[in-house]
Write an enzyme that holds these catalytic residues in place. Structure first.
Site, PDB file in Angstrom:
ATOM      1  N   HIS A 178       4.002  -3.867   5.831  1.00  0.00           N
ATOM      2  CA  HIS A 178       3.249  -3.194   6.897  1.00  0.00           C
ATOM      3  C   HIS A 178       4.032  -2.030   7.505  1.00  0.00           C
ATOM      4  O   HIS A 178       3.442  -1.205   8.215  1.00  0.00           O
ATOM      5  CB  HIS A 178       2.898  -4.181   8.014  1.00  0.00           C
ATOM      6  CG  HIS A 178       1.897  -5.219   7.615  1.00  0.00           C
ATOM      7  ND1 HIS A 178       0.702  -4.915   7.007  1.00  0.00           N
ATOM      8  CD2 HIS A 178       1.926  -6.575   7.734  1.00  0.00           C
ATOM      9  CE1 HIS A 178       0.028  -6.033   6.775  1.00  0.00           C
ATOM     10  NE2 HIS A 178       0.758  -7.048   7.190  1.00  0.00           N
ATOM     11  N   ASP A 235       0.633 -15.984   2.079  1.00  0.00           N
ATOM     12  CA  ASP A 235      -0.277 -16.358   3.154  1.00  0.00           C
ATOM     13  C   ASP A 235      -1.734 -16.423   2.697  1.00  0.00           C
ATOM     14  O   ASP A 235      -2.621 -16.714   3.511  1.00  0.00           O
ATOM     15  CB  ASP A 235      -0.135 -15.431   4.363  1.00  0.00           C
ATOM     16  CG  ASP A 235       0.022 -13.971   3.981  1.00  0.00           C
ATOM     17  OD1 ASP A 235      -0.107 -13.648   2.784  1.00  0.00           O
ATOM     18  OD2 ASP A 235       0.269 -13.150   4.873  1.00  0.00           O
ATOM     19  N   HIS A 277      -2.775  -9.929   3.607  1.00  0.00           N
ATOM     20  CA  HIS A 277      -2.991  -8.731   4.418  1.00  0.00           C
ATOM     21  C   HIS A 277      -2.683  -7.486   3.587  1.00  0.00           C
ATOM     22  O   HIS A 277      -1.741  -7.472   2.804  1.00  0.00           O
ATOM     23  CB  HIS A 277      -2.091  -8.741   5.657  1.00  0.00           C
ATOM     24  CG  HIS A 277      -2.259  -9.951   6.520  1.00  0.00           C
ATOM     25  ND1 HIS A 277      -1.433 -11.052   6.426  1.00  0.00           N
ATOM     26  CD2 HIS A 277      -3.174 -10.247   7.472  1.00  0.00           C
ATOM     27  CE1 HIS A 277      -1.817 -11.965   7.304  1.00  0.00           C
ATOM     28  NE2 HIS A 277      -2.877 -11.510   7.941  1.00  0.00           N
ATOM     29  N   ASP A 337      -0.170 -10.335  -0.990  1.00  0.00           N
ATOM     30  CA  ASP A 337      -0.205 -10.829   0.380  1.00  0.00           C
ATOM     31  C   ASP A 337      -1.644 -10.773   0.879  1.00  0.00           C
ATOM     32  O   ASP A 337      -2.391  -9.863   0.527  1.00  0.00           O
ATOM     33  CB  ASP A 337       0.698  -9.971   1.266  1.00  0.00           C
ATOM     34  CG  ASP A 337       0.901 -10.553   2.654  1.00  0.00           C
ATOM     35  OD1 ASP A 337       1.989 -11.091   2.911  1.00  0.00           O
ATOM     36  OD2 ASP A 337      -0.036 -10.466   3.487  1.00  0.00           O
TER      37      ASP A 337
END
Length: 562
Positions: free
Chosen positions: A276, A403, A314, A312
């Site tokens: 991120h 995740d 996200h 991931d």
């Protein structure tokens, strides 16, 4: 520069826990003195971050925290509510599960109400891993290891932790590394089957290949603070700058070692995560972009083309931004998106790259939670691998967030260790096996430890225990893959074959009434008799014909996927 809470003996003591919510705050100037006149470069306290972003209209900048996406906005002006979904009194010591961090309202229960894990106070078994570290490093220095798999880790990364006691524990916590390390030891992988490399802090010059000067200095300045925040959910303490540089340095050295042929592949057990982190901003638990640093290091070591696969849950907005417009790095991400309502809100189908590098950002956004192995493997077979093979990378990097694993408190998906193992195994066919796996997210300790161990076993040459040959995706997964094919086929013509492959699945889910492949739209007629039969005396014949046609379509589909 950043924000620090001034310690007052009457307001919490030396551990930095303040009971009085009227506590004092001040910013630190580069020389360590208090300076309230100059704006901070990057690290902001929660209130300052909210005040500075209230006037912005872009969703990506306004809603940049996981708290906003998972718990919603809180209208109360409470400076300590970043991870506080409610204010019900609870026993802080025993209310939260160490495995998944979810609150348990029955503090007398022996297992977690959410994940079923036994309630405990620490990760058991890490001591066995810890005892092997020094010996493993000495063996690496003596070059006595014949392992093809390198392993990166340093205990100083465990010192990166949220200092301020919140009403809700932060999911990105040191126990994540302890759990994976324990699993690798108990599985007989470490130190017998892999080689632990010597960790180092990445240099300022290397970071400037990825991040802006202001961003690098903002992270570095946190070493002068007790604790600080870049966004309300992205914390730092006095050890965070060192931990972030160690994580990036480990990834750079593993990448270089793999490209040089010293190792065949590697696993970076690192934190804080990185995908991120953008050019100018630390966010989403991430300080430095480890995967981006590894990609640049691989290119400096001779790789002409680098593939980054980000699984991931996200979207890796930082990695995509860093390499946007760069045709030497192909970025492919599979993530929950939900029309931009899932953190960080980026990664839509139409984000394909800019400035002549269209097609070098490939986003596979899921429209809902619950996506599992079959959807991911289906996407790999029909999108990821065809594009990756056409790109022909010299080095492959996995941004391996776990995740999306079953039981994760933030991801809400259903990928199993076997699913992760098969995805990793499929990627070993690329770049002559030169593969680096970099840990990103994942917040259920049992899920991330079992998933990471399954992936490392693949790096060691073991085949996945279960392999899905012709997976049947969910309706939502199929729709997402179809949209990706429709867009990316313009940049990767090799996908035209896979557009035809998905047609039987469309029939199965009755999505074939309107098929869009490229710019073509074709309506498929269904011959079930005149529509007025539905209301007349021949209603029974209409229903009978409809059921028979549906049964034939299912039979044709079953034959097609065998």
């Amino acid at each position: 520069m950043g924000w620090i809470k001034l310690l007052d003996p009457a307001m919490g003591g030396e551990n930095g826990t303040h009971k009085n919510k009227s506590e004092k705050r001040a910013r630190l100037a580069p020389n360590g003195s208090s300076d309230a006149s100059n704006p901070p470069l990057g690290a902001l306290e929660p209130e300052a971050f909210k005040e500075e972003n209230n006037g912005l209209t872009e969703p990506q900048e306004k809603d940049t925290t996981l708290k906003d996406f998972y718990f919603g906005d809180d209208d109360e002006d409470d400076e300590d509510d970043e991870w506080q979904p409610s204010k019900i009194p609870f026993d802080h010591e025993n209310s939260f599960c160490i495995n998944c961090t979810v609150r348990n309202y029955d503090c007398t229960a022996s297992s977690c109400e959410h994940c079923g894990a036994i309630m405990a106070s620490k990760v058991n078994g890490y001591d066995a891993f810890q005892a092997q570290i020094e010996d493993a490093i000495s063996r690496y220095n003596a070059s006595s290891s014949s392992s093809n798999t390198a392993f990166g880790f340093d205990e100083r990364m465990l010192l990166h932790n949220e200092i301020e006691m919140k009403s809700y524990p932060h999911p990105e916590r040191p126990d994540r590394l302890r759990a994976i390390a324990t699993s690798l030891t108990e599985s007989g992988i470490f130190p017998e089957k892999c080689t632990l490399i010597q960790a180092r802090e990445i240099t300022r010059e290397e970071l400037l290949n990825v991040h802006s000067l202001d961003n690098v200095e903002a992270v570095e300045q946190t070493k002068n603070m007790l604790y600080s925040y870049f966004t309300p959910d992205t914390y730092a303490n006095a050890h965070s700058a060192c931990a972030a540089k160690l994580a990036a340095g480990i990834c750079a050295d593993l990448s270089t070692s793999i490209m040089s042929g010293h190792f065949k592949n590697g696993f970076a057990l690192v934190r804080p995560p990185g995908h991120h982190a953008t050019i100018k901003q630390a966010m989403g638990f991430c300080l430095h972009n480890n995967a981006a640093v590894a990609a640049i290091a691989a290119q400096k070591a001779g790789a002409q083309k680098v593939l980054i696969v980000d699984w991931d849950v996200h979207h890796g907005n930082g990695t995509q931004e860093i390499f946007d417009g760069n045709k030497s790095v192909l970025y492919i991400s599979l993530h929950r998106h939900e029309g931009g309502n899932f953190y960080p809100g980026t990664g839509a189908f139409v984000e394909v790259g800019t400035n002549g590098a269209e097609g070098f950002s490939v986003n596979i956004p899921w429209s809902c939670g619950g996506i599992g192995d079959r959807d991911y493997i289906f996407a790999f077979k029909n999108v990821v691998l065809p594009i990756a093979k056409e790109f022909a990378p010299d080095m492959t990097i996995i941004s391996a967030g776990f995740d999306a694993a079953r039981g994760d408190p933030l991801g809400g998906c259903d990928v199993t260790p076997a699913g992760y193992a098969q995805m990793a195994h499929m990627l070993t066919s690329l770049s002559d096996g030169k593969l680096l796996v970099v840990l990103e997210g994942g917040y259920n300790l049992r899920s991330i430890s079992s998933s990471a161990t399954a992936v490392v076993k693949v790096l060691l040459g073991e085949k996945p225990e279960i392999e899905l040959e012709d997976p049947m995706p969910s309706r939502e997964g199929l729709e997402s893959v179809l949209h990706v094919l429709q867009i990316q086929v313009h940049y990767w013509p090799v996908l035209s074959h896979h557009c035809a492959v998905v047609k039987p699945f469309l029939d199965y889910y009755s999505l074939s009434s309107v098929i869009n492949i490229g710019n073509q739209t074709r309506k498929r007629p269904r011959y079930t008799g005149p529509f007025w039969w539905k209301c007349g005396s021949k209603r029974i014949f209409f229903e009978l014909i409809s059921k028979r046609l549906q049964k034939k379509r299912l039979m044709r589909h079953d034959k097609g996927i065998r």
